[in-house]
Scaffold this motif. Sequence first.
Motif, PDB file in Angstrom:
ATOM      1  N   SER A  29      -4.796 -41.504 -54.928  1.00  0.00           N
ATOM      2  CA  SER A  29      -5.636 -41.756 -56.095  1.00  0.00           C
ATOM      3  C   SER A  29      -5.367 -40.709 -57.156  1.00  0.00           C
ATOM      4  O   SER A  29      -4.766 -39.668 -56.891  1.00  0.00           O
ATOM      5  CB  SER A  29      -7.122 -41.736 -55.707  1.00  0.00           C
ATOM      6  OG  SER A  29      -7.492 -40.472 -55.190  1.00  0.00           O
ATOM      7  N   GLY A  30      -5.817 -41.009 -58.358  1.00  0.00           N
ATOM      8  CA  GLY A  30      -5.653 -40.066 -59.454  1.00  0.00           C
ATOM      9  C   GLY A  30      -4.195 -39.839 -59.801  1.00  0.00           C
ATOM     10  O   GLY A  30      -3.389 -40.785 -59.862  1.00  0.00           O
ATOM     11  N   GLU A  31      -3.821 -38.589 -60.018  1.00  0.00           N
ATOM     12  CA  GLU A  31      -2.455 -38.259 -60.429  1.00  0.00           C
ATOM     13  C   GLU A  31      -1.427 -38.658 -59.380  1.00  0.00           C
ATOM     14  O   GLU A  31      -0.304 -39.042 -59.705  1.00  0.00           O
ATOM     15  CB  GLU A  31      -2.349 -36.760 -60.723  1.00  0.00           C
ATOM     16  CG  GLU A  31      -3.151 -36.306 -61.938  1.00  0.00           C
ATOM     17  CD  GLU A  31      -2.979 -34.829 -62.208  1.00  0.00           C
ATOM     18  OE1 GLU A  31      -2.238 -34.172 -61.438  1.00  0.00           O
ATOM     19  OE2 GLU A  31      -3.573 -34.328 -63.175  1.00  0.00           O
ATOM     20  N   PRO A  86       6.220 -41.790 -56.913  1.00  0.00           N
ATOM     21  CA  PRO A  86       6.893 -42.645 -55.923  1.00  0.00           C
ATOM     22  C   PRO A  86       7.001 -41.917 -54.584  1.00  0.00           C
ATOM     23  O   PRO A  86       8.096 -41.752 -54.036  1.00  0.00           O
ATOM     24  CB  PRO A  86       8.262 -42.881 -56.564  1.00  0.00           C
ATOM     25  CG  PRO A  86       8.524 -41.638 -57.348  1.00  0.00           C
ATOM     26  CD  PRO A  86       7.174 -41.192 -57.879  1.00  0.00           C
ATOM     27  N   ALA A  87       5.863 -41.493 -54.087  1.00  0.00           N
ATOM     28  CA  ALA A  87       5.853 -40.594 -52.930  1.00  0.00           C
ATOM     29  C   ALA A  87       6.446 -41.232 -51.686  1.00  0.00           C
ATOM     30  O   ALA A  87       7.115 -40.557 -50.888  1.00  0.00           O
ATOM     31  CB  ALA A  87       4.425 -40.119 -52.653  1.00  0.00           C
ATOM     32  N   LEU A  88       6.218 -42.526 -51.482  1.00  0.00           N
ATOM     33  CA  LEU A  88       6.678 -43.166 -50.256  1.00  0.00           C
ATOM     34  C   LEU A  88       8.204 -43.219 -50.202  1.00  0.00           C
ATOM     35  O   LEU A  88       8.821 -42.861 -49.188  1.00  0.00           O
ATOM     36  CB  LEU A  88       6.072 -44.558 -50.142  1.00  0.00           C
ATOM     37  CG  LEU A  88       6.328 -45.319 -48.842  1.00  0.00           C
ATOM     38  CD1 LEU A  88       5.876 -44.510 -47.636  1.00  0.00           C
ATOM     39  CD2 LEU A  88       5.605 -46.669 -48.869  1.00  0.00           C
ATOM     40  N   VAL A 100     -10.015 -44.390 -62.624  1.00  0.00           N
ATOM     41  CA  VAL A 100      -9.207 -43.704 -61.613  1.00  0.00           C
ATOM     42  C   VAL A 100      -8.378 -44.726 -60.834  1.00  0.00           C
ATOM     43  O   VAL A 100      -8.929 -45.567 -60.127  1.00  0.00           O
ATOM     44  CB  VAL A 100     -10.105 -42.913 -60.638  1.00  0.00           C
ATOM     45  CG1 VAL A 100      -9.261 -42.229 -59.570  1.00  0.00           C
ATOM     46  CG2 VAL A 100     -10.936 -41.874 -61.393  1.00  0.00           C
ATOM     47  N   PRO A 101      -7.034 -44.666 -60.938  1.00  0.00           N
ATOM     48  CA  PRO A 101      -6.202 -45.579 -60.147  1.00  0.00           C
ATOM     49  C   PRO A 101      -6.147 -45.126 -58.691  1.00  0.00           C
ATOM     50  O   PRO A 101      -6.208 -43.931 -58.392  1.00  0.00           O
ATOM     51  CB  PRO A 101      -4.827 -45.451 -60.811  1.00  0.00           C
ATOM     52  CG  PRO A 101      -4.817 -44.063 -61.369  1.00  0.00           C
ATOM     53  CD  PRO A 101      -6.237 -43.781 -61.795  1.00  0.00           C
ATOM     54  N   GLU A 130       2.054 -33.616 -48.583  1.00  0.00           N
ATOM     55  CA  GLU A 130       2.388 -32.620 -49.605  1.00  0.00           C
ATOM     56  C   GLU A 130       2.276 -33.191 -51.007  1.00  0.00           C
ATOM     57  O   GLU A 130       1.991 -32.460 -51.965  1.00  0.00           O
ATOM     58  CB  GLU A 130       3.810 -32.105 -49.366  1.00  0.00           C
ATOM     59  CG  GLU A 130       3.958 -31.222 -48.135  1.00  0.00           C
ATOM     60  CD  GLU A 130       5.413 -30.876 -47.845  1.00  0.00           C
ATOM     61  OE1 GLU A 130       6.281 -31.324 -48.635  1.00  0.00           O
ATOM     62  OE2 GLU A 130       5.673 -30.170 -46.856  1.00  0.00           O
ATOM     63  N   GLN A 131       2.498 -34.500 -51.148  1.00  0.00           N
ATOM     64  CA  GLN A 131       2.395 -35.180 -52.440  1.00  0.00           C
ATOM     65  C   GLN A 131       0.963 -35.541 -52.805  1.00  0.00           C
ATOM     66  O   GLN A 131       0.718 -36.180 -53.834  1.00  0.00           O
ATOM     67  CB  GLN A 131       3.253 -36.442 -52.432  1.00  0.00           C
ATOM     68  CG  GLN A 131       4.748 -36.180 -52.392  1.00  0.00           C
ATOM     69  CD  GLN A 131       5.241 -35.481 -53.643  1.00  0.00           C
ATOM     70  OE1 GLN A 131       4.867 -35.861 -54.756  1.00  0.00           O
ATOM     71  NE2 GLN A 131       6.050 -34.445 -53.480  1.00  0.00           N
ATOM     72  N   GLY A 132       0.001 -35.165 -51.966  1.00  0.00           N
ATOM     73  CA  GLY A 132      -1.398 -35.442 -52.272  1.00  0.00           C
ATOM     74  C   GLY A 132      -1.922 -36.730 -51.681  1.00  0.00           C
ATOM     75  O   GLY A 132      -3.058 -37.126 -51.966  1.00  0.00           O
TER      76      GLY A 132
END
Length: 348
Positions: free
Chosen positions: A279-281, A286-288, A312-313, A337-339
């Motif tokens: 969510s959010g930032e 493209p974390a996956l 909020v996306p 690590e990418q949130g």
Amino acid sequence: MDNRAVAVGGIGLIILDNLCKTYGTGNNAVTVIDHVTLSVKKGEIFGIIGQSGAGKSTLLRCVNLLARPDSGTVTVGGVELTRLNTRELQTRRRKIGMVFQHFNLLATLTARDNVAFPLRLEGLPRNEIRRRADELLELVGMAGHADKYPSQLSGGQKQRVGIARALAARPDVLLCDEATSALDQETTRSVLALLKDINRQLGVTILLVTHEIEVVRSVCDRVAVMNRGRIVESGATPDLLLRPRHPATRELLRQTEDWEGEDLSGGGDGGTIVRVLYSGESADRPALSEAVRGTSVRFVILHGNVSRIRDVPYGRLTLRLTGPPGEKDAVIGRLREQGWEVETSDDV
């Protein structure tokens, strides 16, 4: 659980302190409000959600004392309403507008006259009443229907007139009691957009009760969940809907989303089933694809949804990861690590 601890949101325009309300006596007594403490900040849209019979509408009516609590205090705009006499309370109620589920328009009056009705009770000059009524009908998109009677209006049009009437006395607070539950989806969206515009343009604080998740998802800054007369959970809308803690909240969400019911057991072919929340930032990354880059891990999306809560996306996915265990662990670590929040079968 300490009801006060989950309910208090700081000093606000509306402060309900330790409210209790019981109907009936003796063996027939039913407690509908059970030691509720709540604070609504000036200028926000605050939602109260829960199943039917949770006590939401009674709590809302306690704000303007249409339902008087047996104990506790109600303070609006720095004035403790529960200490006022009848005349003083009537004066303060003019600053608290109310929108009803079934519109409550007077069938024998036109749309303009329904909006003008509370102004006539105040004894304002006729020309001022008409000017204010027409101004409000323009605000809610009903200027072209001023001379129509309720029987000539659709449900959404009636509710717009009801909102205009509630705004007639320039209230600081607008109470909405299931204001969209009698409307279809498209009309609901238009009425919610109107409430957001009113909140933004006029600065009116809005407190609404609903049993519809989509209502709080689209308009509420903060939300409280009621269950059996108590507030069991409260917070910023994205946090509460994406990370529910109480079973009552999770049950409400399960009625509209099946993500919570996804099976996290292994795939039977060496695959690992994981749930991810972003969510959010972090939703823009493209974390996956980055997490699996350079590895032999492959993924299949078994289930997912992407949407917004207010502005909020967010996205929630259920994945099957296949590949060497060490590399799968590395991929999960990179996602975190990418949130991204990641839950695996090992976490349940």
